[in-house]
Design a protein around this motif. Structure first.
Motif, PDB file in Angstrom:
ATOM      1  N   MET A  43       0.831  -1.197   0.000  1.00  0.00           N
ATOM      2  CA  MET A  43       0.000   0.000   0.000  1.00  0.00           C
ATOM      3  C   MET A  43       0.867   1.249   0.000  1.00  0.00           C
ATOM      4  SD  MET A  43      -2.986   1.041  -0.135  1.00  0.00           S
ATOM      5  CE  MET A  43      -4.394   1.792   0.568  1.00  0.00           C
ATOM      6  N   VAL A  44       1.845   1.310   0.872  1.00  0.00           N
ATOM      7  CA  VAL A  44       2.729   2.480   0.950  1.00  0.00           C
ATOM      8  C   VAL A  44       3.464   2.667  -0.374  1.00  0.00           C
ATOM      9  CG1 VAL A  44       4.829   3.375   2.034  1.00  0.00           C
ATOM     10  CG2 VAL A  44       3.000   2.426   3.442  1.00  0.00           C
ATOM     11  N   HIS A  45       3.958   1.590  -0.926  1.00  0.00           N
ATOM     12  CA  HIS A  45       4.688   1.673  -2.180  1.00  0.00           C
ATOM     13  C   HIS A  45       3.777   2.137  -3.322  1.00  0.00           C
ATOM     14  CE1 HIS A  45       7.533   0.960  -5.307  1.00  0.00           C
ATOM     15  NE2 HIS A  45       6.803   0.001  -5.836  1.00  0.00           N
ATOM     16  N   SER A  46       2.574   1.595  -3.401  1.00  0.00           N
ATOM     17  CA  SER A  46       1.686   1.962  -4.502  1.00  0.00           C
ATOM     18  C   SER A  46       1.219   3.413  -4.398  1.00  0.00           C
ATOM     19  CB  SER A  46       0.488   1.021  -4.578  1.00  0.00           C
ATOM     20  OG  SER A  46      -0.373   1.225  -3.485  1.00  0.00           O
ATOM     21  N   ILE A  47       0.960   3.886  -3.190  1.00  0.00           N
ATOM     22  CA  ILE A  47       0.524   5.262  -3.001  1.00  0.00           C
ATOM     23  C   ILE A  47       1.652   6.230  -3.355  1.00  0.00           C
ATOM     24  CG2 ILE A  47      -0.175   6.985  -1.276  1.00  0.00           C
ATOM     25  CD1 ILE A  47      -2.463   5.226  -1.889  1.00  0.00           C
ATOM     26  N   SER A  48       2.878   5.874  -3.000  1.00  0.00           N
ATOM     27  CA  SER A  48       4.004   6.786  -3.220  1.00  0.00           C
ATOM     28  C   SER A  48       4.427   6.865  -4.685  1.00  0.00           C
ATOM     29  CB  SER A  48       5.195   6.380  -2.356  1.00  0.00           C
ATOM     30  OG  SER A  48       5.707   5.141  -2.783  1.00  0.00           O
ATOM     31  N   THR A  49       4.029   5.888  -5.483  1.00  0.00           N
ATOM     32  CA  THR A  49       4.465   5.872  -6.880  1.00  0.00           C
ATOM     33  C   THR A  49       3.336   6.111  -7.877  1.00  0.00           C
ATOM     34  OG1 THR A  49       4.233   3.467  -7.004  1.00  0.00           O
ATOM     35  CG2 THR A  49       6.395   4.329  -6.390  1.00  0.00           C
ATOM     36  N   SER A  50       2.123   6.382  -7.399  1.00  0.00           N
ATOM     37  CA  SER A  50       1.018   6.580  -8.335  1.00  0.00           C
ATOM     38  C   SER A  50       0.070   7.659  -7.838  1.00  0.00           C
ATOM     39  CB  SER A  50       0.253   5.265  -8.516  1.00  0.00           C
ATOM     40  OG  SER A  50      -0.415   4.920  -7.337  1.00  0.00           O
ATOM     41  N   SER A  51      -0.835   8.007  -8.695  1.00  0.00           N
ATOM     42  CA  SER A  51      -1.858   8.976  -8.335  1.00  0.00           C
ATOM     43  C   SER A  51      -3.180   8.231  -8.202  1.00  0.00           C
ATOM     44  CB  SER A  51      -1.892  10.046  -9.413  1.00  0.00           C
ATOM     45  OG  SER A  51      -3.140  10.286  -9.909  1.00  0.00           O
ATOM     46  N   VAL A  52      -3.964   8.593  -7.216  1.00  0.00           N
ATOM     47  CA  VAL A  52      -5.236   7.912  -6.970  1.00  0.00           C
ATOM     48  C   VAL A  52      -6.389   8.887  -7.181  1.00  0.00           C
ATOM     49  CG1 VAL A  52      -4.251   6.230  -5.374  1.00  0.00           C
ATOM     50  CG2 VAL A  52      -5.128   8.369  -4.487  1.00  0.00           C
ATOM     51  N   ASP A  53      -7.577   8.336  -7.466  1.00  0.00           N
ATOM     52  CA  ASP A  53      -8.756   9.169  -7.650  1.00  0.00           C
ATOM     53  C   ASP A  53      -9.869   8.704  -6.702  1.00  0.00           C
ATOM     54  OD1 ASP A  53      -9.823   6.844  -8.760  1.00  0.00           O
ATOM     55  OD2 ASP A  53      -9.622   7.537 -10.812  1.00  0.00           O
ATOM     56  N   TRP A  54     -11.043   9.307  -6.845  1.00  0.00           N
ATOM     57  CA  TRP A  54     -12.167   8.971  -5.954  1.00  0.00           C
ATOM     58  C   TRP A  54     -12.603   7.520  -6.103  1.00  0.00           C
ATOM     59  CZ3 TRP A  54     -13.553  11.672  -1.935  1.00  0.00           C
ATOM     60  CH2 TRP A  54     -13.213  13.020  -1.884  1.00  0.00           C
ATOM     61  N   GLY A  55     -12.508   6.983  -7.298  1.00  0.00           N
ATOM     62  CA  GLY A  55     -12.866   5.577  -7.509  1.00  0.00           C
ATOM     63  C   GLY A  55     -11.951   4.648  -6.735  1.00  0.00           C
ATOM     64  N   ASP A  56     -10.657   4.964  -6.726  1.00  0.00           N
ATOM     65  CA  ASP A  56      -9.702   4.178  -5.943  1.00  0.00           C
ATOM     66  C   ASP A  56     -10.045   4.256  -4.459  1.00  0.00           C
ATOM     67  OD1 ASP A  56      -8.182   3.492  -8.219  1.00  0.00           O
ATOM     68  OD2 ASP A  56      -7.000   5.332  -8.043  1.00  0.00           O
ATOM     69  N   GLY A  57     -10.386   5.460  -3.998  1.00  0.00           N
ATOM     70  CA  GLY A  57     -10.746   5.642  -2.590  1.00  0.00           C
ATOM     71  C   GLY A  57     -11.997   4.870  -2.217  1.00  0.00           C
ATOM     72  N   ALA A  58     -12.999   4.926  -3.083  1.00  0.00           N
ATOM     73  CA  ALA A  58     -14.246   4.194  -2.816  1.00  0.00           C
ATOM     74  C   ALA A  58     -13.991   2.691  -2.787  1.00  0.00           C
ATOM     75  CB  ALA A  58     -15.295   4.540  -3.869  1.00  0.00           C
TER      76      ALA A  58
END
Length: 85
Positions: A43-58
């Motif tokens: 999770m830490v690695h994926s968040i630090s290397t990508s951009s997330v949107d509302w769909g990812d959050g949901a």
């Protein structure tokens, strides 16, 4: 979908782990802690290397909610033993 799976696994493992702690299961707690650390590291690695949107959050939020229930169900199924009368 990736964040749904991460959220699901994260909370399912934590739920499972809580029951291990309550029942004093040392080996199961150790193994589950290793799995939780792997999911958190992902999770830490994926968040630090990508951009997330509302769909990812949901997806992450729904995965967490369902993962908690699944963790309780799985632990109940794995730890239930038939008693001899």
């Amino acid at each position: 979908m990736f964040y749904f799976v991460l959220g699901f696994l994260q909370v399912a493992l934590i739920s499972f782990q809580s029951r291990n702690y309550a029942q004093g299961r040392y080996v199961a707690s150790f193994i589950t802690s290793l799995l939780i650390a792997c999911v958190w590291w992902s999770m830490v690695h994926s968040i630090s290397t990508s951009s997330v949107d509302w769909g990812d959050g949901a997806g992450y939020i729904i995965g967490n909610a369902l993962g908690g229930v699944f963790g309780i169900w799985l632990h109940t199924k794995m730890s239930s033993r038939k008693k001899d009368d």
